[in-house]
Design a protein around this motif. Structure first.
Motif: not given
Ligand SMILES: Cc1ncc(C[n+]2csc(CCOP(=O)(O)OP(=O)(O)O)c2C)c(N)n1
Ligand code: SF4
Length: 329
Positions: A43-51, A76-78, A80-82, A156-158, A160-162, A241-245
């Motif tokens: 469930r990562a966002c579209q364009g998620c660099g972390e995924a 963290g995001c990785l 939670v979304f996985s 590193d998406n710089e 706390y995105m989650n 990069p994290c498009p949302l953040g």
């Protein structure tokens, strides 16, 4: 009929399409037998660099270990979304620990494997910059100091995105987050002294430290492969990069990652036992403005008037990196 001109969009970049390369040079993802460790459906966002970074890093680690790999994941995001319970996108043995103790848990897993006589089973730990550079920092330093046989991957998406884009110690100066000043003379993150975890890792004299970026996936794979060829504590810090953040377009993830590298803001290098052994030179230096402008977290630097002073400070940081790591020599 008017012919469309051929677009050499890859010229001058490091992202050469797999089809243009010799088979041996292609990325793991071009291999039909790749493990696909982080499978579709997450469930990562579209364009998620972390995924993207995690998929390439873990697939490369799987290939390097002949699939004998266990991953420990910080919160963290990785994570939670996985793995929204009871589902998972991971096709490998994978453990979620706590937010701050992934390095310690991974150390324990590696010790258990050794005691069981399964030294062939290798261990990676992974987490975001918050889990790594802030809350998990003590456990990470301990893992380094004991030289535990673990590869730690920091995505590193710089921020706390989650939990909604809070500032971390990896958040760059001037970047807007949910916990930095929104208004005033200098909105966004403060210009502090910074916290460079790759350099701190190097100060532990561990066998291997590298920085990597989703801008250059073959380089990322090569660094993971190099790390897995070594024993002891290893660390790779991956810019994602994290498009949302960041308030950027999902389609711009790779472009922004590349601009971070080519401006000098995110230097790519490798080090063994505390000494720099490799660096990626910048092909065409770009001003930091080109990198900052497309990101809404930096919009206040350009509107209503350009904040010339603070942009110059960021440019100075990039120039210092370029000099320090000799990125244009
Ligand atoms: C001890 C503790 N404090 C706070 C949280 C809430 N929390 C979960 S994930 C997260 C942010 C993770 O940020 P980061 O490590 O940078 O990874 P990202 O989500 O950006 O990939 C926070 C604050 C938690 N799970 N445990
Ligand atoms: S918030 Fe950022 S890091 Fe998290 S899934 Fe979305 S793009 Fe990826």
């Amino acid at each position: 009929m008017e012919l469309q001109p051929v677009k050499f969009y890859q010229t001058g970049t490091f992202t050469v399409g797999n089809r243009l390369l010799d088979e041996g040079e292609r990325t793991v993802q071009a291999n039909m037998h790749r493990t696909n460790s982080l499978n579709s459906g997450h469930r990562a966002c579209q364009g998620c660099g972390e995924a993207l970074g995690a998929r390439y890093a873990i697939d490369a680690a799987m290939r390097a270990t002949r699939n004998q790999l266990i991953a420990v994941n910080a919160t963290g995001c990785l994570e939670v979304f996985s793995t929204p319970y009871p589902e998972t996108s991971w096709q490998i043995p994978w453990m979620h620990s706590l937010f701050g103790n992934a390095a310690a848990v991974a150390s324990g897993v590696a010790a258990a494997m050794r005691i069981k006589g399964r030294g062939d089973v290798r261990v990676v730990a992974q987490g975001g910059d918050g889990g790594t550079t802030d809350i998990g920092f003590g456990c990470l330093s301990g893992m380094f100091e004991r030289n535990d046989d673990v590869l730690y991957l920091c995505y590193d998406n710089e921020a706390y995105m989650n939990t909604g884009v809070q500032r971390s110690s990896a958040t760059p100066p001037a970047a807007r987050t949910a916990t930095t000043a929104n208004v005033g003379a200098e909105p966004g993150n403060v210009f502090g002294t910074g916290k460079n975890v790759p350099l701190i890792a190097m100060a532990h004299n561990i066998p291997y430290v590298a920085t990597a970026s989703v801008a250059n996936l073959r380089d990322l794979e090569a660094k993971v492969t190099r790390a897995m060829a070594l024993r002891g504590a290893r660390y790779i810090h991956i810019h994602v990069p994290c498009p949302l953040g960041w308030g950027s377009a999902p389609a711009d993830t790779i472009r922004l990652a590349r601009l971070a590298v080519e401006s000098g803001l995110f230097p790519l290098f490798e080090a063994e036992r505390g000494e720099i052994t490799g660096r990626t030179c910048i092909r065409r230096k770009v001003p930091v403005e080109t990198y900052l402008r497309p990101q809404k977290r930096f919009a206040h630097l350009f509107s209503p008037e350009p904040d010339v002073e603070r942009i110059a400070l960021i440019q100075a940081t990039a120039d210092r990196n370029i000099g320090r790591f000799r990125l244009t020599d």
